[in-house]
Scaffold this motif. Structure first.
Motif, mmCIF file in Angstrom:
data_model
loop_
_atom_site.group_PDB
_atom_site.id
_atom_site.type_symbol
_atom_site.label_atom_id
_atom_site.label_comp_id
_atom_site.label_asym_id
_atom_site.label_seq_id
_atom_site.Cartn_x
_atom_site.Cartn_y
_atom_site.Cartn_z
ATOM 1 N N GLU A 78 0.832 -1.201 0.000
ATOM 2 C CA GLU A 78 0.000 0.000 0.000
ATOM 3 C C GLU A 78 0.870 1.255 0.000
ATOM 4 O O GLU A 78 0.554 2.237 -0.682
ATOM 5 N N LEU A 79 1.974 1.247 0.747
ATOM 6 C CA LEU A 79 2.889 2.391 0.717
ATOM 7 C C LEU A 79 3.471 2.590 -0.676
ATOM 8 O O LEU A 79 3.600 3.718 -1.153
ATOM 9 N N GLN A 82 0.927 4.240 -2.855
ATOM 10 C CA GLN A 82 0.727 5.664 -2.570
ATOM 11 C C GLN A 82 1.796 6.524 -3.240
ATOM 12 O O GLN A 82 1.485 7.509 -3.920
ATOM 13 N N ASP A 83 3.054 6.168 -3.026
ATOM 14 C CA ASP A 83 4.170 6.929 -3.601
ATOM 15 C C ASP A 83 5.415 6.057 -3.451
ATOM 16 O O ASP A 83 5.968 5.943 -2.352
ATOM 17 N N MET A 86 8.653 8.291 -2.111
ATOM 18 C CA MET A 86 8.605 9.091 -0.887
ATOM 19 C C MET A 86 7.870 8.403 0.265
ATOM 20 O O MET A 86 8.094 8.738 1.428
ATOM 21 N N SER A 87 6.988 7.443 -0.037
ATOM 22 C CA SER A 87 6.285 6.717 1.027
ATOM 23 C C SER A 87 6.884 5.351 1.298
ATOM 24 O O SER A 87 6.639 4.774 2.366
ATOM 25 N N TYR A 88 7.644 4.820 0.348
ATOM 26 C CA TYR A 88 8.105 3.430 0.435
ATOM 27 C C TYR A 88 9.625 3.334 0.452
ATOM 28 O O TYR A 88 10.230 3.080 1.492
ATOM 29 N N CYS A 90 12.408 5.485 0.075
ATOM 30 C CA CYS A 90 13.230 6.369 0.906
ATOM 31 C C CYS A 90 12.983 6.178 2.404
ATOM 32 O O CYS A 90 13.944 6.087 3.173
ATOM 33 N N PRO A 91 11.728 6.114 2.865
ATOM 34 C CA PRO A 91 11.518 5.914 4.303
ATOM 35 C C PRO A 91 12.079 4.597 4.832
ATOM 36 O O PRO A 91 12.567 4.553 5.970
ATOM 37 N N GLN A 95 14.796 4.851 7.747
ATOM 38 C CA GLN A 95 14.526 4.297 9.076
ATOM 39 C C GLN A 95 15.553 3.232 9.438
ATOM 40 O O GLN A 95 16.068 3.220 10.569
ATOM 41 N N TYR A 164 7.365 8.133 -12.958
ATOM 42 C CA TYR A 164 7.297 8.770 -11.648
ATOM 43 C C TYR A 164 7.307 10.293 -11.797
ATOM 44 O O TYR A 164 8.142 10.844 -12.527
ATOM 45 N N SER A 170 11.390 15.279 -4.353
ATOM 46 C CA SER A 170 11.724 13.897 -4.696
ATOM 47 C C SER A 170 13.040 13.799 -5.449
ATOM 48 O O SER A 170 13.767 12.806 -5.329
#
Length: 269
Positions: A78-79, A82-83, A86-88, A90-91, A95, A164, A170
């Protein structure tokens, strides 16, 4: 050989493989793929490096293995929907890298690992984590290795459907995860083995070759004929028998780290 030890280090799940005798020894830390093998336990089974006289501590990536949401990878997908950047992508890398110093301190408190330089290893997206530890931190490292790694995040984004929509934010994010551009910093930190399957995604394969060229004498390429991107069969969450091509990768990693472990010990002595 000793049984794996499971636990958590500052909230990060790990699978630790001890050296013979379970005694004090140097440390190699790994980060797994998000393709198979996609958990710390599965990565430990695929690339155990049993013949090394070191502790091998395989860390879990965010939202994987014991940290999966509702026991599935649906939340990760799902991440990505979404993006993807930036949501998947890179985070996840951010982390995993940011939680590592505390996890390393916890590992050293729990296991009889020495306080000298460590080895780092990452596969696929976990390879970007290992490269970030080399490029962007001062944690002492005696040698690194990556397998079918996300060397340039822009190439990984290109594996997903559609074009993209990059913007200033980004572009900055994807540029921060271009490790060919950071080759000078990596070369100044530790020697790096770049393992690349000859059947990996063409963009990732090309980036691996570019990284080796950029690193020069501080790197070595191990090209594996017949190897595509994954190192294990699906679903890749639970430990599974080591595949023949993963055994080739494992043998190359073992040779690499054994050689540079000896070099590190000579420097320390």
């Amino acid at each position: 050989m000793s049984s794996p030890i499971t636990g958590t280090a500052a909230g990060v799940p790990f699978t630790a493989l001890p050296p013979a005798g379970n005694g004090a020894a140097p440390l190699i830390v790994t980060w797994h793929m998000l393709d198979a093998p996609r958990s710390n336990a599965a990565f430990a089974a695929a690339l155990p490096m049993h013949d090394l006289p070191v502790w091998r501590v395989h860390l879990g990536m965010p939202m994987c293995g014991a940290r999966m949401v509702d026991g599935s990878t649906a939340a990760i997908m799902e991440l990505a929907r979404q993006d993807v950047l930036m949501s998947y992508l890179c985070p996840f890398v951010r982390q995993a890298a940011e939680e590592f110093p505390a996890a390393l301190a916890s590992i050293r408190a729990q296991l009889p690992v020495d306080d000298g330089p460590i080895g780092v290893l990452g596969g696929s997206l976990g390879g970007a984590v290992a490269l970030r530890i080399l490029a962007d931190t001062e944690i002492p490292v005696f040698a690194g290795a990556v397998v079918n790694a996300a060397v340039r995040m822009r190439s990984v984004v290109g594996l997903f459907p559609g074009r993209y929509p990059y913007d200033a934010e980004s572009e900055k994010a994807v540029g921060s995860l271009d490790f060919v551009a950071k080759a000078g910093a990596i070369a100044g930190r530790a020697p790096l083995l770049v393992v690349s399957g000859e059947l990996d995604h063409p963009g990732l394969r090309g980036d691996a070759l570019d990284l080796v060229d950029a690193l020069g004498e501080r790197s070595e390429l191990l090209s594996i004929p017949g190897l595509a991107h994954p190192l294990a069969e699906e679903p890749g969450i639970e430990p599974a028998p080591q595949l023949p091509l993963a055994r080739e990768v494992d043998a190359g990693l073992t040779r690499w780290f054994r050689r540079h472990l000896a070099d590190a010990r000579q420097v320390l002595s």
